[in-house]
Design an enzyme around this catalytic site. Structure first.
Site, PDB file in Angstrom:
ATOM      1  CB  SER A 195     -18.982  -3.715  24.972  1.00  0.00           C
ATOM      2  OG  SER A 195     -19.902  -4.256  24.029  1.00  0.00           O
ATOM      3  CE  LYS A 196     -16.037  -7.823  30.448  1.00  0.00           C
ATOM      4  NZ  LYS A 196     -16.383  -8.314  31.807  1.00  0.00           N
ATOM      5  NE  ARG A 197     -23.102  -4.544  22.255  1.00  0.00           N
ATOM      6  CZ  ARG A 197     -23.354  -4.215  21.011  1.00  0.00           C
ATOM      7  NH1 ARG A 197     -23.582  -5.156  20.114  1.00  0.00           N
ATOM      8  NH2 ARG A 197     -23.399  -2.938  20.647  1.00  0.00           N
TER       9      ARG A 197
END
Length: 576
Positions: free
Chosen positions: A307-309
């Site tokens: 994911s973006k994290r």
């Protein structure tokens, strides 16, 4: 809309066996009197997949939702579909699933199409291309969905449900209290025609609900995951058409795949649960089933879903960071697939030749940024020389390291610099630092380093004096004007004069002329530095120190003070 033909896929079995006069020609049924109550469904991949025209043509599709950027997971799914189609001489179809009207945007759709084009995944049918099975946006196919929904209503496979949201919430609460699956238990599944007509006359909103068998199971043979089975008693009757007339995802997908004659559905494993509803819809509409292949998720290093994290996750981000499409495709292909050898470097043509769905792994694949960066470097250095030179030259000019000057001499210097520096460049963006470091002259910090001090103690001042004499006499410059042969001849003669050779000669000469202990080929480096200083192609902001300026610095160097520093420091350490 093309016709659909194909061998039977779905088999429904229950006991006792009775015959029926209304069997669909494309399906085989064995059922008891209360067919809708007790059902067992077994789905197997037909060796001759259903296809357009019945000619066995492979047709796959990639169906992104234009609600954001193209994720690397989606890009890999698109790649696997593309490779499968190209390796089988089939068709790669692009379909836009934009039924989420609130989140779908034209801008996102354009970005997805641009990313797919940049990756080299050209589609045979779809937006901008057309085809015999269009339109290729779900928002333009609503009339078709309504047509098939009404067909199911007329055959009794679906029914009108007039339940309010409050009633549905109450059903969920009761199911939770009883620790049961939240299945539909409303009265409309068995409502009379009179009850339905009364609600229609009152204008009560209604949905279309699909009648699901109350018992039984459904089984498919997934091309990647093997046999997958679901129990039907946990599903409950599901909505296929909302009260506002909008079709639900699973219904759209089934109608689209069937009417577009998709032979193989290759998609992410998160869609696996959707297969249960879709298989029931296929059966009810009399459509032949495609083969399914559910690809594992791409995981972060901590084995959570990427994911973006975890940093960059969209194709557009990697594109902006300077990654090559060839490298992205190569790396994504290896996330869950391999050709059975140790080879990791593949061109698109090689991937098409080698790819097979039976070598796709069902385990999750770890996305490794370090590995992707390394692979990009491999593809960067594999580019034709003229293309690589153009890429790096354009980059250096755009970032203000080189001037916009044109000419054979300038381009020749860029090519020389490219040849020298390419082994240290994995991303185009790395080229800026590589060239800036090359042009710099950190002599003082090098001489002050532990490794540099050892070279100072090896009579470096004598080598410096010899270099200054060769520069002042014009001997060194004349040799550099003659190119590589002139340099080689001169440095050999210089070594004889100083009675040095090998490392005792080349290390001090490298340090004095480049200001560094290590780097690319010394002779080629000095030649590029000499030419760069004379052609005026380097911008002042680049921090370039010319050979003339370097010799001036050598002339002003206090060797006695350097020698004292190198002696005093060890003595202080012993005293301490």
């Amino acid at each position: 809309m093309g016709s659909l033909v194909g061998a039977p896929w779905l088999r429904i079995r229950a006991l006792p066996e009775v015959s029926s006069s209304f069997m669909r020609p494309s399906l085989h049924f064995k059922f008891e009197t209360h067919f809708r109550k007790f059902l067992s469904v077994s789905a197997s991949s037909n060796p001759n997949p259903p296809s357009n025209g019945g000619n066995g043509e492979v047709r796959v599709r990639f169906a992104p939702s234009p609600t954001g950027n193209l994720h690397v997971g989606g890009a890999r799914t698109a790649l696997f579909n593309y490779l499968f189609a190209r390796s089988r001489g089939g068709k790669f179809v692009l379909r836009i699933e934009d039924t989420d009207l609130e989140r779908s945007t034209k801008k996102s759709e354009e970005a997805v199409l641009e990313d797919l084009s940049w990756l080299g995944l050209d589609w045979d049918e779809g937006p901008g291309v057309g085809g015999d099975f269009g339109p290729y946006r779900q928002s333009e196919r609503n009339a078709l969905y309504k047509q098939y929904a009404d067909k199911l209503l007329n055959t009794g496979e679906v029914y009108r449900c007039f339940c309010s949201n409050e009633e549905l919430e109450k059903m969920k609460e009761v199911a939770n209290l009883k620790q049961l699956p939240p299945v539909y238990t409303g009265k409309w599944v068995t409502a009379t025609d009179k009850e339905i007509q009364e609600e229609l006359e009152k204008g009560t909103p209604f949905t279309y609900r699909f009648r699901v068998p109350k018992e039984g199971s459904l089984k498919i043979n997934d091309l990647i995951r093997g046999e997958v089975c679901w129990s039907l008693d946990t599903l409950g009757d599901f909505v296929i058409l909302r009260s506002n007339g909008q079709p639900v995802y699973n219904f759209c997908v089934t109608v689209d795949d069937a009417t577009m004659a998709i032979s193989h559905v290759i998609r992410a494993e998160e869609h696996l649960p959707n297969t249960l509803r879709q298989a029931l819809i296929y059966k009810a509409l009399g459509f032949p089933m495609p083969k399914f292949a559910h690809v594992s998720l791409i995981l972060a290093p901590d084995r959570s879903k990427l994911s973006k994290r975890h940093g960059a996750t969209s194709v557009g981000q990697f594109r902006e960071m300077g990654y090559l499409p060839e490298a992205m495709m190569n790396y994504l292909a290896l996330l869950g697939w391999g050709d059975g050898t140790e080879n990791e470097f593949f061109t698109m043509e090689q991937l098409v030749e080698k790819f097979s769905i039976d070598r796709v792994n069902k385990s999750g694949a770890i996305f490794d940024m370090t590995k992707l960066r390394w692979m990009n470097g491999q593809h960067l250095r594999a580019l034709p020389t003229d293309k690589l030179v153009n890429l790096l030259g354009t980059r250096w000019k755009s970032t203000g390291i080189l001037s916009e000057s044109e000419g054979t001499f300038v381009e020749w210097n860029i090519q020389e610099a490219t040849d020298l520096l390419k082994d240290g460049i994995d991303l185009i963006a790395d080229a800026d630092k590589a060239l800036s470091n090359f042009l710099s002259y950190p002599l003082h910090s090098t001489l002050a380093s532990p490794e540099g001090k050892a070279i100072v103690e090896d009579k470096l001042s004598e080598v410096s004096a010899g270099l200054l004499a060769a520069y002042d006499s014009g001997e060194l410059i004349t040799a550099l004007e003659e190119g590589h042969s002139g340099w080689q001849k001169w440095v050999k003669s210089f070594g004889k004069t100083l009675k040095r050779k090998g490392k005792s000669l080349f290390m001090p000469v490298r340090v004095l002329l480049t200001g560094k202990l290590h780097g690319p080929d010394m002779g080629a480096s000095i030649l590029v530095l000499h030419r760069a200083g004379s052609c005026g192609v380097i911008m002042k902001e680049a921090g370039f120190v010319t050979l003339h300026e370097r010799f001036q610095m050598l002339r002003e160097l206090d060797w006695e003070a350097l020698s004292k520093e190198s002696i005093a420091e060890p003595a202080a350490a012993v005293s301490h």
